[in-house]
Design a protein around this motif. Structure first.
Motif, PDB file in Angstrom:
ATOM      1  N   UNK A 237      49.352  42.643  41.651  1.00 58.92           N
ATOM      2  CA  UNK A 237      47.946  42.575  42.040  1.00 58.92           C
ATOM      3  C   UNK A 237      47.161  41.756  41.035  1.00 58.92           C
ATOM      4  N   UNK A 238      47.477  41.942  39.767  1.00 56.67           N
ATOM      5  CA  UNK A 238      46.775  41.212  38.713  1.00 56.67           C
ATOM      6  C   UNK A 238      47.042  39.720  38.796  1.00 56.67           C
ATOM      7  N   UNK A 239      48.278  39.342  39.136  1.00 54.42           N
ATOM      8  CA  UNK A 239      48.624  37.922  39.213  1.00 54.42           C
ATOM      9  C   UNK A 239      47.861  37.225  40.333  1.00 54.42           C
ATOM     10  N   UNK A 240      47.688  37.907  41.461  1.00 54.41           N
ATOM     11  CA  UNK A 240      46.951  37.310  42.579  1.00 54.41           C
ATOM     12  C   UNK A 240      45.488  37.106  42.206  1.00 54.41           C
ATOM     13  N   UNK A 241      44.893  38.108  41.576  1.00 55.45           N
ATOM     14  CA  UNK A 241      43.488  37.985  41.175  1.00 55.45           C
ATOM     15  C   UNK A 241      43.331  36.865  40.149  1.00 55.45           C
ATOM     16  N   UNK A 242      44.230  36.795  39.189  1.00 58.22           N
ATOM     17  CA  UNK A 242      44.163  35.765  38.156  1.00 58.22           C
ATOM     18  C   UNK A 242      44.341  34.371  38.740  1.00 58.22           C
ATOM     19  N   UNK A 243      45.202  34.233  39.768  1.00 52.34           N
ATOM     20  CA  UNK A 243      45.441  32.921  40.385  1.00 52.34           C
ATOM     21  C   UNK A 243      44.211  32.420  41.128  1.00 52.34           C
ATOM     22  N   UNK A 244      43.340  33.323  41.554  1.00 48.45           N
ATOM     23  CA  UNK A 244      42.077  32.979  42.212  1.00 48.45           C
ATOM     24  C   UNK A 244      42.278  31.977  43.358  1.00 48.45           C
ATOM     25  N   UNK A 245      43.090  32.323  44.361  1.00 39.60           N
ATOM     26  CA  UNK A 245      43.340  31.374  45.459  1.00 39.60           C
ATOM     27  C   UNK A 245      42.081  31.060  46.252  1.00 39.60           C
ATOM     28  N   UNK A 246      41.995  29.824  46.696  1.00 42.05           N
ATOM     29  CA  UNK A 246      40.858  29.402  47.519  1.00 42.05           C
ATOM     30  C   UNK A 246      41.020  29.847  48.970  1.00 42.05           C
ATOM     31  N   UNK A 247      42.252  30.125  49.353  1.00 48.30           N
ATOM     32  CA  UNK A 247      42.565  30.608  50.698  1.00 48.30           C
ATOM     33  C   UNK A 247      43.540  31.775  50.583  1.00 48.30           C
TER      34      UNK A 247
END
Length: 315
Positions: A237-247
């Protein structure tokens, strides 16, 4: 095991089925070729699998693979299909049964008197079991790439005597995907995206057929940084938030009741760019997970999302 894990933990460990119900555009069945019975015996080569030689055109086919079921009907072989498994939810015209592709029962399959069974894995020594009953099995394993997907469509065409129709299907898909990608704006700085397969953050990297569809639109996959020999890594979950995807694309809407509103309530997600700009996209699980004739439907949703995300603010 959860339904989501079955869908994409299995692609990780040799996916035999790829998700269930589909409501997107219907792939119409084409008229059988007048020369359908010609060309037999025929050797069918399978991308990533073992070849099979068929002496005659099969007239009683069982499909234990949802993707293969869709393809069989799309190439005009639907009239040859006498039964499909319990995960083959599309098209509605398919002869649905309680047969299982995950835990196949040789006796139950044989009761339909098939002359060809199409499966996505040799689960439980299915091939040997049916072979003892002189029933041939065509195993089409999970497609790793778009080329694998096209190759399986071609293989099903040869195996069923619908080679011309399968060639037209593949050619048409390639052409339409190319046109769609060419007509979709591609920002100078690639848009980043996260494709979610399940609530526990399984995803698909750019080497998978799923990732290759996104690649047509010049997108950058946040899952590519996660090590995964299978192509289906589990992120945190932390990795997804950190990656900050535009989509963000949610392919767990049916299995797991996920949608943009639900996802936005996850810890930390309020700060993700895709959430802030309204670019979290709910996908049809089935359409986004099967490598058959509805690939174009999946790509159209991606194209629309990219066009929206790439548009200047306020336009």
């Amino acid at each position: 095991m959860s339904r989501a894990r079955v869908r994409f933990a299995l692609p990780v460990l040799l996916l035999s089925l790829s998700v269930l119900t589909g409501c997107a555009g219907r792939a119409p069945e084409q008229a059988p070729s007048s020369s359908a019975t010609s060309g037999f015996p025929v050797r069918v080569d399978v991308p990533g699998g073992a070849p099979l030689t068929l002496d005659h055109q099969p007239g009683r086919i069982i499909s234990l693979s949802p993707t293969s079921t869709e393809t069989l009907f799309a190439i005009g072989a639907g009239k040859q299909v006498v039964a499909v498994d319990d995960q083959s939810t599309y098209p509605q015209a398919a002869p649905h049964t309680t047969l299982s592709g995950l835990t196949p029962n040789v006796e139950a399959i044989a009761a339909y008197k098939p002359d060809l069974v199409v499966a996505s894995a040799d689960t439980g020594n299915l091939v040997a079991g049916l072979g003892k009953l002189r029933i041939q099995t065509l195993v089409l394993p999970s497609a790793k790439t778009l080329d694998d997907a096209y190759g399986q469509m071609t293989a099903l065409g040869k195996a069923t005597g619908q080679a011309d129709s399968s060639t037209k299907l593949v050619t048409g898909l390639k052409d339409e995907l190319g046109k769609l990608a060419a007509g979709t704006p591609k920002p100078a700085t690639p848009l980043t995206y996260y494709h979610e397969l399940s609530q526990d953050y399984y995803s698909a990297n750019s080497k998978t057929f799923v990732g290759q569809v996104y690649g047509l639109f010049g997108l950058a996959n946040v899952a590519d940084s996660a090590p995964s020999p299978s192509g289906y890594p589990q992120l945190s979950a932390e990795a997804v938030v950190k990656a900050d995807p535009k989509l963000v694309f949610l392919a767990d809407t049916k299995c797991c009741a996920q949608d943009p509103a639900v996802a936005a309530k996850r810890p930390g997600w309020v700060a993700i760019s895709a959430v802030k700009t309204g670019n979290v996209v709910a996908l049809d699980d089935d359409v986004a997970s099967r490598w058959g004739p509805r690939l174009l439907d999946f790509a159209k949703v991606v194209a629309a999302a990219v066009t929206k995300a790439a548009a200047p603010s306020g336009s």
